[in-house]
Design a protein around this motif. Structure first.
Motif, PDB file in Angstrom:
ATOM      1  N   LYS A 122       0.810  -1.299  -0.109  1.00  0.00           N
ATOM      2  CA  LYS A 122      -0.052  -0.043   0.039  1.00  0.00           C
ATOM      3  C   LYS A 122       0.816   1.274   0.142  1.00  0.00           C
ATOM      4  N   ALA A 123       1.857   1.179   0.598  1.00  0.00           N
ATOM      5  CA  ALA A 123       2.949   2.396   0.817  1.00  0.00           C
ATOM      6  C   ALA A 123       3.271   2.698  -0.568  1.00  0.00           C
ATOM      7  N   LEU A 124       3.818   1.799  -1.463  1.00  0.00           N
ATOM      8  CA  LEU A 124       4.107   2.120  -2.800  1.00  0.00           C
ATOM      9  C   LEU A 124       2.783   2.586  -3.667  1.00  0.00           C
ATOM     10  N   VAL A 125       1.689   2.453  -3.454  1.00  0.00           N
ATOM     11  CA  VAL A 125       0.439   2.916  -4.085  1.00  0.00           C
ATOM     12  C   VAL A 125       0.329   4.262  -3.732  1.00  0.00           C
ATOM     13  N   ALA A 126       0.443   4.482  -2.259  1.00  0.00           N
ATOM     14  CA  ALA A 126       0.335   5.855  -2.094  1.00  0.00           C
ATOM     15  C   ALA A 126       1.061   6.861  -2.701  1.00  0.00           C
ATOM     16  N   GLU A 127       2.484   6.260  -2.622  1.00  0.00           N
ATOM     17  CA  GLU A 127       3.507   7.127  -3.297  1.00  0.00           C
ATOM     18  C   GLU A 127       3.316   7.468  -4.644  1.00  0.00           C
ATOM     19  N   ARG A 128       2.793   6.631  -5.155  1.00  0.00           N
ATOM     20  CA  ARG A 128       2.705   6.740  -7.004  1.00  0.00           C
ATOM     21  C   ARG A 128       1.406   7.541  -7.195  1.00  0.00           C
ATOM     22  N   LEU A 129       0.552   7.614  -6.282  1.00  0.00           N
ATOM     23  CA  LEU A 129      -0.778   8.350  -6.671  1.00  0.00           C
ATOM     24  C   LEU A 129      -0.861   9.744  -6.995  1.00  0.00           C
ATOM     25  N   PRO A 130       0.017  10.732  -6.272  1.00  0.00           N
ATOM     26  CA  PRO A 130       0.280  12.168  -6.362  1.00  0.00           C
ATOM     27  C   PRO A 130       0.858  12.047  -7.962  1.00  0.00           C
ATOM     28  N   LEU A 131       1.634  11.156  -8.256  1.00  0.00           N
ATOM     29  CA  LEU A 131       2.549  11.304  -9.628  1.00  0.00           C
ATOM     30  C   LEU A 131       1.556  11.126 -10.705  1.00  0.00           C
ATOM     31  N   ILE A 132       0.645  10.157 -10.447  1.00  0.00           N
ATOM     32  CA  ILE A 132      -0.334   9.911 -11.584  1.00  0.00           C
ATOM     33  C   ILE A 132      -1.095  10.891 -11.677  1.00  0.00           C
ATOM     34  N   PHE A 133      -1.845  11.261 -10.842  1.00  0.00           N
ATOM     35  CA  PHE A 133      -2.867  12.313 -10.387  1.00  0.00           C
ATOM     36  C   PHE A 133      -2.392  13.570 -10.071  1.00  0.00           C
ATOM     37  N   PRO A 134      -1.799  14.440 -10.802  1.00  0.00           N
ATOM     38  CA  PRO A 134      -1.108  15.552 -10.335  1.00  0.00           C
ATOM     39  C   PRO A 134      -2.124  16.742 -10.237  1.00  0.00           C
ATOM     40  N   GLU A 135      -1.729  17.885  -9.538  1.00  0.00           N
ATOM     41  CA  GLU A 135      -2.470  19.019  -9.141  1.00  0.00           C
ATOM     42  C   GLU A 135      -3.316  19.360 -10.512  1.00  0.00           C
ATOM     43  N   GLY A 136      -4.538  19.622 -10.567  1.00  0.00           N
ATOM     44  CA  GLY A 136      -5.329  20.053 -11.867  1.00  0.00           C
ATOM     45  C   GLY A 136      -6.232  18.856 -12.161  1.00  0.00           C
ATOM     46  N   THR A 137      -6.023  17.466 -11.502  1.00  0.00           N
ATOM     47  CA  THR A 137      -6.777  16.469 -11.969  1.00  0.00           C
ATOM     48  C   THR A 137      -8.121  16.740 -11.071  1.00  0.00           C
ATOM     49  N   SER A 138      -9.303  16.551 -11.804  1.00  0.00           N
ATOM     50  CA  SER A 138     -10.708  16.679 -11.086  1.00  0.00           C
ATOM     51  C   SER A 138     -10.762  15.798  -9.858  1.00  0.00           C
ATOM     52  N   ASN A 139     -11.300  16.534  -8.715  1.00  0.00           N
ATOM     53  CA  ASN A 139     -11.627  15.814  -7.554  1.00  0.00           C
ATOM     54  C   ASN A 139     -10.251  15.098  -7.188  1.00  0.00           C
ATOM     55  N   ARG A 140      -9.072  15.637  -7.273  1.00  0.00           N
ATOM     56  CA  ARG A 140      -7.933  14.828  -7.105  1.00  0.00           C
ATOM     57  C   ARG A 140      -7.693  14.418  -5.635  1.00  0.00           C
ATOM     58  N   ASN A 141      -8.138  15.299  -4.609  1.00  0.00           N
ATOM     59  CA  ASN A 141      -8.222  14.413  -3.372  1.00  0.00           C
ATOM     60  C   ASN A 141      -8.928  13.302  -3.021  1.00  0.00           C
ATOM     61  N   TYR A 142      -9.978  12.992  -3.732  1.00  0.00           N
ATOM     62  CA  TYR A 142     -10.483  11.875  -3.801  1.00  0.00           C
ATOM     63  C   TYR A 142      -9.697  10.846  -4.340  1.00  0.00           C
ATOM     64  N   CYS A 143      -8.815  10.943  -5.218  1.00  0.00           N
ATOM     65  CA  CYS A 143      -7.854  10.059  -5.951  1.00  0.00           C
ATOM     66  C   CYS A 143      -6.409   9.718  -5.478  1.00  0.00           C
ATOM     67  N   ILE A 144      -6.155  10.546  -4.454  1.00  0.00           N
ATOM     68  CA  ILE A 144      -4.764  10.449  -3.857  1.00  0.00           C
ATOM     69  C   ILE A 144      -4.789  10.150  -2.312  1.00  0.00           C
ATOM     70  N   ARG A 145      -5.689  10.385  -1.650  1.00  0.00           N
ATOM     71  CA  ARG A 145      -6.015  10.557  -0.062  1.00  0.00           C
ATOM     72  C   ARG A 145      -5.532   9.012   0.161  1.00  0.00           C
ATOM     73  N   ASP A 146      -5.648   8.780   1.666  1.00  0.00           N
ATOM     74  CA  ASP A 146      -5.078   7.382   2.151  1.00  0.00           C
ATOM     75  C   ASP A 146      -6.372   6.563   1.773  1.00  0.00           C
ATOM     76  N   LEU A 147      -7.580   6.801   1.609  1.00  0.00           N
ATOM     77  CA  LEU A 147      -8.710   6.126   1.314  1.00  0.00           C
ATOM     78  C   LEU A 147      -8.654   5.374  -0.175  1.00  0.00           C
ATOM     79  N   ALA A 148      -8.262   6.451  -1.180  1.00  0.00           N
ATOM     80  CA  ALA A 148      -8.005   5.915  -2.556  1.00  0.00           C
ATOM     81  C   ALA A 148      -6.576   4.992  -2.489  1.00  0.00           C
ATOM     82  N   ALA A 149      -5.624   5.170  -1.693  1.00  0.00           N
ATOM     83  CA  ALA A 149      -4.700   4.085  -1.743  1.00  0.00           C
ATOM     84  C   ALA A 149      -5.026   2.850  -1.264  1.00  0.00           C
ATOM     85  N   SER A 150      -5.879   2.748  -0.109  1.00  0.00           N
ATOM     86  CA  SER A 150      -6.485   1.433   0.376  1.00  0.00           C
ATOM     87  C   SER A 150      -7.337   1.008  -0.744  1.00  0.00           C
ATOM     88  N   THR A 151      -8.111   1.579  -1.236  1.00  0.00           N
ATOM     89  CA  THR A 151      -9.119   0.955  -2.566  1.00  0.00           C
ATOM     90  C   THR A 151      -8.343   0.398  -3.438  1.00  0.00           C
TER      91      THR A 151
END
Length: 366
Positions: free
Chosen positions: A12-41
């Motif tokens: 999971k730590a690697l997932v959490a590390e890569r999410l902000p790289l895949i979904f950078p600032e400007g991505t729609s609803n970015r927080n829903y895609c990079i937060r801890d709950l997204a990494a868990s999902t």
């Protein structure tokens, strides 16, 4: 029965590390895609093999029942077992669960529907009734591939860039590009070019990046013959003030706590249009109190209130700054976003001048 092959085990730590790289600032609803709950999902989707093209699907239950003990078992048999066991009535996982039952809604409605599904990073089965409790979600195969632990360095960066290009729509890509240019510009100070081609350098920081966009982009997009009357930056430092032009249009500007970061004027018509712009990187929008205080200034100068506009400028719609300040935005003002430069959000007060919804819709017809 042959089981669908599982993707490589990814912590999971690697997932959490890569999410902000895949979904950078400007991505729609970015927080829903990079937060801890997204990494868990996403970790859980990868863990159980809920990947596009297979016959395994994720339900929110898979996510909120996950524990460190289960997540640490990387062998295929343990992963297959959890995919099936989690959906059995009364199943109790070993260890402490990651989330409570009431996390079902945020997983389903925010992380999946408003986040990953909305930007095409995941799919939902269309053959199930909306009331069905069966698992229905899968991760896109090309996105899942970005979490391969063996994919690193330049190859990872290139694969991420390729994924964005082929999966994010043009508007999202434009927002990302604008935000990334702003971040780069903020490192060594921000050079601003005024409408008259003079330049000023502002201190490094997000507020300066937004100020640059207001002067170089907003002014030319929404004004016909723009000029800058006033520009200040953090600490109320006055960068420029055009006293001669201000006097020419009858406006007396005094340093005051109510003054915004930028005052623009459109000189295209016989009666100029004043535009007060507050830049918000963290706090401080045009509130009703500040709007009223600025109206006192323009009233004293004899300006018709119909020739005065108030704008709060943000980097993007999907920022903490907007979510924090939108409740205090003044009615009758506008919000503008650096990442969507040709659009304005209007806070209209139609109670004073009633208007039909159809009339508003007609204004948006080309």
């Amino acid at each position: 029965m042959t089981k669908t092959p599982l993707p490589p085990y990814t912590p999971k730590a690697l997932v959490a590390e890569r999410l902000p790289l895949i979904f950078p600032e400007g991505t729609s609803n970015r927080n829903y895609c990079i937060r801890d709950l997204a990494a868990s999902t996403i970790f859980t989707m990868l863990y159980i093999g809920a990947i596009e093209g297979g016959d395994v699907y994720l339900g929110p239950k898979h996510v909120y029942l996950m524990t460190d003990e289960i997540a640490g078992q990387s062998d295929d048999e343990a992963r297959y077992s959890y995919a099936a066991d989690a959906m059995k009535p009364g199943y109790r996982p070993p260890g402490t669960r990651w989330y409570a039952d009431n996390t079902r809604e945020p997983i389903r409605d925010e992380t999946l529907r408003e986040g990953l599904l909305a930007i095409g990073a995941a799919y939902s089965r269309s053959d199930l009734p909306t009331t069905s409790s069966k698992p229905r979600y899968t991760l896109k195969a090309d996105l899942a591939a970005l979490f391969d632990p063996d994919l690193t360095g330049d190859e990872l960066n290139q694969r991420i860039a390729d994924w964005r290009k082929h999966n994010l729509n043009r508007e999202v890509l434009a927002r990302i590009a604008i935000r990334s240019r702003g971040a780069a510009a903020s490192k060594d100070g921000v050079l601003v070019t005024f409408p008259n081609q003079e330049t000023r350098r502002l201190i490094a920081g997000p507020s300066s990046v937004i100020s640059k966009a207001v002067i170089e982009t907003f002014a030319h997009t929404f004004l016909t013959d723009p000029a800058v009357l006033w520009l200040s930056e953090s600490g109320n430092k006055v960068v420029t003030r055009d006293e001669e032009l201000a006097r020419a249009i009858g406006l007396h500007i005094e340093v005051d706590k109510n003054l915004p970061d930028i005052i623009l004027v459109d000189l295209a018509d016989e009666k100029p249009l004043l535009v007060f712009v507050e830049v918000v990187a963290t706090d401080g929008p045009i509130t009703e109190r500040r709007r009223d205080a600025l109206h006192l200034l323009t009233d004293k100068a004899g300006f018709d209130r119909r020739r005065v506009a108030f704008v709060t400028a943000y980097a993007d719609r999907d920022t903490t700054a907007l979510k924090k300040t939108v409740p205090s935005l003044a009615w009758g003002s506008f919000a503008w976003f650096m990442s969507e430069p040709d659009k304005l959000l209007g806070m209209h007060d139609f109670c004073r001048n009633p208007v039909r919804l159809q009339d508003i819709l007609n204004l948006n017809v080309d």
